[in-house]
Design an enzyme around this catalytic site. Structure first.
Site, PDB file in Angstrom:
ATOM      1  N   PHE A  12      -4.187   6.776   3.027  1.00  0.00           N
ATOM      2  CA  PHE A  12      -3.125   6.929   3.793  1.00  0.00           C
ATOM      3  C   PHE A  12      -2.205   8.090   3.048  1.00  0.00           C
ATOM      4  O   PHE A  12      -1.943   8.987   3.630  1.00  0.00           O
ATOM      5  CB  PHE A  12      -2.347   5.700   3.647  1.00  0.00           C
ATOM      6  CG  PHE A  12      -0.707   5.638   4.302  1.00  0.00           C
ATOM      7  CD1 PHE A  12      -0.391   6.376   5.232  1.00  0.00           C
ATOM      8  CD2 PHE A  12      -0.114   4.698   3.675  1.00  0.00           C
ATOM      9  CE1 PHE A  12       0.902   6.359   5.917  1.00  0.00           C
ATOM     10  CE2 PHE A  12       1.430   4.700   4.384  1.00  0.00           C
ATOM     11  CZ  PHE A  12       1.669   5.349   5.203  1.00  0.00           C
ATOM     12  N   TYR A 153      -2.842  -6.617  -9.591  1.00  0.00           N
ATOM     13  CA  TYR A 153      -2.532  -5.276  -8.801  1.00  0.00           C
ATOM     14  C   TYR A 153      -1.507  -4.407  -9.719  1.00  0.00           C
ATOM     15  O   TYR A 153      -1.820  -3.270 -10.357  1.00  0.00           O
ATOM     16  CB  TYR A 153      -2.225  -5.112  -7.206  1.00  0.00           C
ATOM     17  CG  TYR A 153      -1.827  -3.923  -6.993  1.00  0.00           C
ATOM     18  CD1 TYR A 153      -2.586  -2.820  -6.750  1.00  0.00           C
ATOM     19  CD2 TYR A 153      -0.462  -3.590  -6.700  1.00  0.00           C
ATOM     20  CE1 TYR A 153      -2.176  -1.531  -6.427  1.00  0.00           C
ATOM     21  CE2 TYR A 153      -0.019  -2.672  -6.001  1.00  0.00           C
ATOM     22  CZ  TYR A 153      -0.829  -1.462  -5.916  1.00  0.00           C
ATOM     23  OH  TYR A 153      -0.415  -0.361  -5.627  1.00  0.00           O
TER      24      TYR A 153
END
Length: 337
Positions: A12, A153
């Site tokens: 993206f 993460y």
């Protein structure tokens, strides 16, 4: 012609950055593993669009494949490296934490080693607003202590910031880390909330709204984000001289040419107001399914982007309605709806 190597160009943000730099006359070498975390067809369409532009080449391989990565970088000989490729997604990190360590930690180490070996002018690497974790003082500032990550993460991204600092110190490698805040926009990721909301509303499915809507985010349009990165390329950190004072609010390390920069809209928006904006753009109401808070999530994020403005003169400013109008127009065109 300036040469830049970008990891994650089928992703993206990487796609948008590569396209912007190509428009500004850069020669861009992309690198992407085209993993199946989400729709591979969308990733290939992004690369195909970039390959229509003069000055773009691409290598399809994983960050963990050090021989492929080194061969691609050594053949291109970039002036600058921007490392965006990563295993993304806060929630997926609960299901498959190992992939985050392999991609985000080992893959980033491989990129840093290549940057050190070539002695690039500037290494820029993506971090995340999730770094701030359990911090409650907002807006988040780069100089805030950030040691309370809530997901693997975020922890892997914090690790890459520390690794980047060590390499900047040891090898005098100018390194900028940027922390992104809730990025949205055209050519986006189907796993992100705004994308799922639009898809569900248009197809008469309910949308899941976590923490019963009591959540706030600093929504940042991808067009603003990549403009910030483009401008930061030309502001490599310089190691301070011994005893040199660092300006207040600057995250520049006293021990290395290393800095971290927030890139956000500096505007805390309630999730329910964001849903209202999507409904307004679509001209259609959502079927709302209110849910409890998800594990590892945080109720609010909000950037202090004063350092970005001080360094570049630029401040992200796209309103969520304008940003979502762009996205919905792209979505309708891409999916033919």
């Amino acid at each position: 012609m300036r040469r830049i190597f970008i990891t994650g160009t089928a992703g993206f943000i990487g796609f948008h950055l590569a396209r912007l730099l190509l428009q500004h006359g850069w020669q861009v070498a992309g690198y992407d593993g085209i993993t199946d975390y989400y729709d591979v067809g969308l990733k290939r369409r992004r690369h195909a669009a970039l390959l229509q532009m003069p000055g773009f080449t691409a290598t399809e391989a994983m960050l963990e494949d050090v021989s492929a990565l080194d061969a691609a970088i050594d053949a291109f000989r970039p002036d600058v490296i921007v490392h965006l490729a990563a295993q993304a997604g806060v929630r997926y990190s609960l299901e498959n934490p190992r992939s985050y360590v392999e991609s985000n930690v080992i893959g980033t180490f491989n990129v840093m080693e290549a940057a050190r070996r070539l002695g690039v002018q500037h290494l820029l690497m993506a971090s995340t607003s999730s770094i701030y974790g359990a911090n409650e003082s907002m807006p988040f500032r780069e100089t805030d202590k950030a040691d309370g990550q809530l997901t693997i993460y975020a922890a892997t991204k914090k690790a890459t910031e520390s690794m980047g600092h060590a390499y900047a110190h040891l090898w005098n490698l100018p390194t900028t880390m940027f922390r992104f805040f809730t990025v949205y926009g055209t050519w986006g990721r189907p796993d992100l909330a705004y994308f799922k909301f639009v898809d569900a509303i248009l197809n008469d499915r309910p949308i899941d709204i976590y923490n019963h809507g009591e959540m706030w985010r600093d929504f940042t349009c991808v067009d603003d984000l990549v403009e910030g990165i483009r401008l930061l390329i030309d502001v490599p950190p310089v190691r301070p001289a011994p005893g040199e004072a660092i300006p207040e609010g600057d995250s520049l390390s006293k021990d290395a040419p290393w800095r971290v920069v927030n890139i956000g809209n500096s505007d805390k928006v309630k999730l329910l107001d964001f849903v209202d904006a999507i409904e307004e753009v679509l001209g259609k109401k959502a079927i709302r399914n209110y849910m409890p808070m998800q594990k590892g999530d945080v109720p609010a994020t909000w950037a202090d982007a004063a350092l970005l403005k001080r360094l570049t003169g630029y401040q992200p400013k796209t309103d969520i309605r304008e940003g979502m109008r762009r996205f919905v127009a792209w979505y309708r065109d891409y999916y033919g709806v």
